[in-house]
Design a protein around this motif. Structure first.
Motif, mmCIF file in Angstrom:
data_model
loop_
_atom_site.group_PDB
_atom_site.id
_atom_site.type_symbol
_atom_site.label_atom_id
_atom_site.label_comp_id
_atom_site.label_asym_id
_atom_site.label_seq_id
_atom_site.Cartn_x
_atom_site.Cartn_y
_atom_site.Cartn_z
ATOM 1 N N ASP A 178 0.744 -1.006 -0.001
ATOM 2 C CA ASP A 178 -0.013 0.039 -0.232
ATOM 3 C C ASP A 178 0.725 1.359 -0.005
ATOM 4 O OD1 ASP A 178 -1.271 -0.269 3.547
ATOM 5 O OD2 ASP A 178 0.820 -0.208 2.481
ATOM 6 N N ASP A 179 2.038 1.092 -0.137
ATOM 7 C CA ASP A 179 2.972 2.218 -0.164
ATOM 8 C C ASP A 179 3.471 2.540 -1.780
ATOM 9 O OD1 ASP A 179 5.205 2.064 2.781
ATOM 10 O OD2 ASP A 179 3.070 2.990 2.303
ATOM 11 N N TRP A 180 2.905 1.603 -2.683
ATOM 12 C CA TRP A 180 3.434 1.459 -4.016
ATOM 13 C C TRP A 180 2.186 1.824 -4.919
ATOM 14 C CZ3 TRP A 180 8.248 1.146 -6.388
ATOM 15 C CH2 TRP A 180 9.446 1.020 -5.386
ATOM 16 N N SER A 181 2.513 2.648 -5.905
ATOM 17 C CA SER A 181 1.584 2.489 -7.312
ATOM 18 C C SER A 181 1.878 1.222 -7.926
ATOM 19 C CB SER A 181 1.903 4.051 -7.839
ATOM 20 O OG SER A 181 1.557 5.288 -7.192
ATOM 21 N N MET A 182 0.797 0.924 -8.659
ATOM 22 C CA MET A 182 0.872 -0.388 -9.194
ATOM 23 C C MET A 182 0.563 -0.333 -10.733
ATOM 24 S SD MET A 182 2.511 -2.499 -7.099
ATOM 25 C CE MET A 182 2.170 -4.036 -7.927
ATOM 26 N N ALA A 183 0.812 -1.168 -11.628
ATOM 27 C CA ALA A 183 0.396 -0.810 -13.077
ATOM 28 C C ALA A 183 0.506 -2.060 -13.735
ATOM 29 C CB ALA A 183 1.497 0.113 -13.771
ATOM 30 N N TRP A 184 -0.117 -2.116 -14.917
ATOM 31 C CA TRP A 184 -0.264 -3.346 -15.958
ATOM 32 C C TRP A 184 0.568 -2.738 -17.020
ATOM 33 C CZ3 TRP A 184 -1.372 -8.276 -14.758
ATOM 34 C CH2 TRP A 184 -1.930 -8.361 -13.433
#
Length: 126
Positions: A30-36
């Motif tokens: 929950d500290d990280w932005s995430m992507a595909w």
């Protein structure tokens, strides 16, 4: 050690739907932005969608806007990508990534993948 594990890929007919999952471990999810991201045969890897750490901000590549939905469940350390109205051009290996920079007002996140999964194959037949 960071592990990102994608699942949910497969073979689907054009116009169909798939939901990809990515389960993370070894990092404060929950500290990280995430992507595909995705990489089609013979092409460079491209950013598909990104979501901020809280889930309140999302971004989409123009090619998928309106058809794909990114979401996350921080209680499960899991990232999702719901893909609808799939087209054969969507055939690719889809990768989950933790990104080190994300602002919803620009596409710079596409260059900031820090940790990567191994990918899951999505094949859309015509």
């Amino acid at each position: 050690q960071v592990h990102l594990v994608e699942s949910g890929g497969g073979l689907v007919q054009a116009g169909g739907s798939l939901t990809l999952n990515c389960t993370a471990s070894g990092l404060p999810f929950d500290d990280w932005s995430m992507a595909w991201f995705r990489q089609a045969p013979g092409k460079e890897r491209e950013g598909v969608s990104c979501i901020g750490w809280s889930g309140d901000s999302t971004s989409y590549d123009d090619a998928v806007k309106g058809r794909y939905t990114i979401s996350r469940d921080n209680t499960k350390n899991t990232l999702y990508l719901e893909m609808n109205s799939l087209k054969p051009v969507a055939t690719a290996v889809y990768y989950c990534a933790a990104v080190s920079f994300y602002r919803p007002e620009n596409d710079l996140w596409k260059a900031y993948g820090a940790y990567w999964g191994q990918g899951t194959q999505v094949t859309v037949s015509s």
